[in-house]
Design an enzyme around this catalytic site. Structure first.
Site, PDB file in Angstrom:
ATOM      1  N   GLU A  13      41.899  50.777  -5.123  1.00 39.00           N
ATOM      2  CA  GLU A  13      41.117  50.920  -3.889  1.00 39.00           C
ATOM      3  C   GLU A  13      39.669  50.555  -4.175  1.00 39.00           C
ATOM      4  O   GLU A  13      39.092  50.985  -5.170  1.00 39.00           O
ATOM      5  CB  GLU A  13      41.216  52.346  -3.355  1.00 39.00           C
ATOM      6  CG  GLU A  13      40.533  52.566  -2.033  1.00 39.00           C
ATOM      7  CD  GLU A  13      41.403  53.267  -1.014  1.00 39.00           C
ATOM      8  OE1 GLU A  13      41.045  53.256   0.177  1.00 39.00           O
ATOM      9  OE2 GLU A  13      42.442  53.832  -1.407  1.00 39.00           O
ATOM     10  N   TYR A  30      39.571  58.368   7.832  1.00 40.65           N
ATOM     11  CA  TYR A  30      39.880  59.779   7.624  1.00 40.65           C
ATOM     12  C   TYR A  30      39.339  60.698   8.710  1.00 40.65           C
ATOM     13  O   TYR A  30      39.545  61.906   8.655  1.00 40.65           O
ATOM     14  CB  TYR A  30      39.360  60.242   6.261  1.00 40.65           C
ATOM     15  CG  TYR A  30      40.147  59.698   5.089  1.00 40.65           C
ATOM     16  CD1 TYR A  30      41.292  58.935   5.284  1.00 40.65           C
ATOM     17  CD2 TYR A  30      39.750  59.946   3.779  1.00 40.65           C
ATOM     18  CE1 TYR A  30      42.013  58.431   4.216  1.00 40.65           C
ATOM     19  CE2 TYR A  30      40.472  59.443   2.699  1.00 40.65           C
ATOM     20  CZ  TYR A  30      41.591  58.689   2.925  1.00 40.65           C
ATOM     21  OH  TYR A  30      42.297  58.197   1.865  1.00 40.65           O
TER      22      TYR A  30
END
Length: 257
Positions: free
Chosen positions: A125, A236
């Site tokens: 990531e 998120y």
């Protein structure tokens, strides 16, 4: 790892974080089943089955994040010497990009990400990069990280000895949500400017954490200093996560041949 080709097979890009938990992978599907469930079972059949000897040797799942994380190898094991050695190799070779090893302390059979299907695996990531946007410096760093990983695999398969050493491991401790209104659950604050973009910089008790829309500063009230990451990650918000906190320790890894 039996061959470089087997490792290439496990190199997959898939943005879905669909349920690849073992309890979901055997569930019956129909025309009305969610795409994520169907796709999970297709990938499990192609690259697994998960937790079996037939699974690919190494599986890398490529992701980007809006957070200022640099390049992270995210895994469910802090004792996977293959993944730790790859991280060590990337750290030694990628001078312009910070590389970190992030450990999610979750049993493998409960893990939901694609990389958990392989015998060894991690998500690679990288950030910061807005969703739907390509930034050349981020793309180049990810490209370099993937190439270095493949180089390591080829050397490993050729019998190269990799000396042991130490790798810093960040183990996720908990997630922190945004402050919210007690009745409407609407977010009432943003990440504080002193914290924004400071992923993996130690957060001490009393440090600013949120800036309320009213102007009030909310401070970190934990009892120990921890390392924040995925700070203000765009994906998120819907998960109720403003940032994650990790504890860092050094892990000694043995030589591998």
């Amino acid at each position: 790892m039996t061959s470089a080709a087997a490792c290439v097979t496990g190199l997959v890009f898939d943005r879905s974080e669909s349920g690849v938990r073992l309890t979901k992978l055997d569930a019956p599907v129909s025309e009305t089943s969610p795409y994520e469930m169907v796709r999970s079972q297709e990938l499990n059949a192609l690259l697994g089955p998960k937790a079996s000897m037939q699974a690919v040797d190494l599986l890398c799942d490529l992701h980007n994040t809006t957070a200022n994380t640099g390049l992270c190898l995210i895994t469910y094991s802090d004792r996977d010497w293959i993944c730790l050695h790859i991280c060590k190799h990337l750290q030694a070779q990628m001078a312009s990009t910070p590389v970190r090893y992030v450990h999610f302390d979750i049993p493998l059979n409960e893990a939901y990400s694609l990389d958990s299907v392989g015998k060894h695996g991690f998500a690679m990531e990288i950030g910061p990069q807005p969703h739907g946007v390509v930034r050349s410096v981020i793309f180049s760093a990810m490209q370099e990280g993937v190439q270095l990983m493949m180089d390591w695999i080829c050397q490993f398969n050729s019998g190269t000895l990799f000396e042991g050493g130490w790798v810093d491991v960040y183990t996720m401790v908990k997630n922190i949500d945004y402050p919210r209104d007690s009745e409407t659950h609407v977010i009432t604050a943003a990440v504080h400017p002193d914290l924004q973009d400071r992923d993996f910089c130690l957060l001490h008790p009393g440090d600013p954490m949120f800036l309320c829309f009213s102007g009030e500063t909310l401070r970190y009230r934990g009892k120990e200093a921890l390392y924040p990451f995925f700070i203000n990650e765009g994906a998120y918000y819907e998960k109720g996560v403003a940032l994650s906190l990790a504890r860092k320790r050094r892990v000694q890894i043995p030589s591998v041949l």
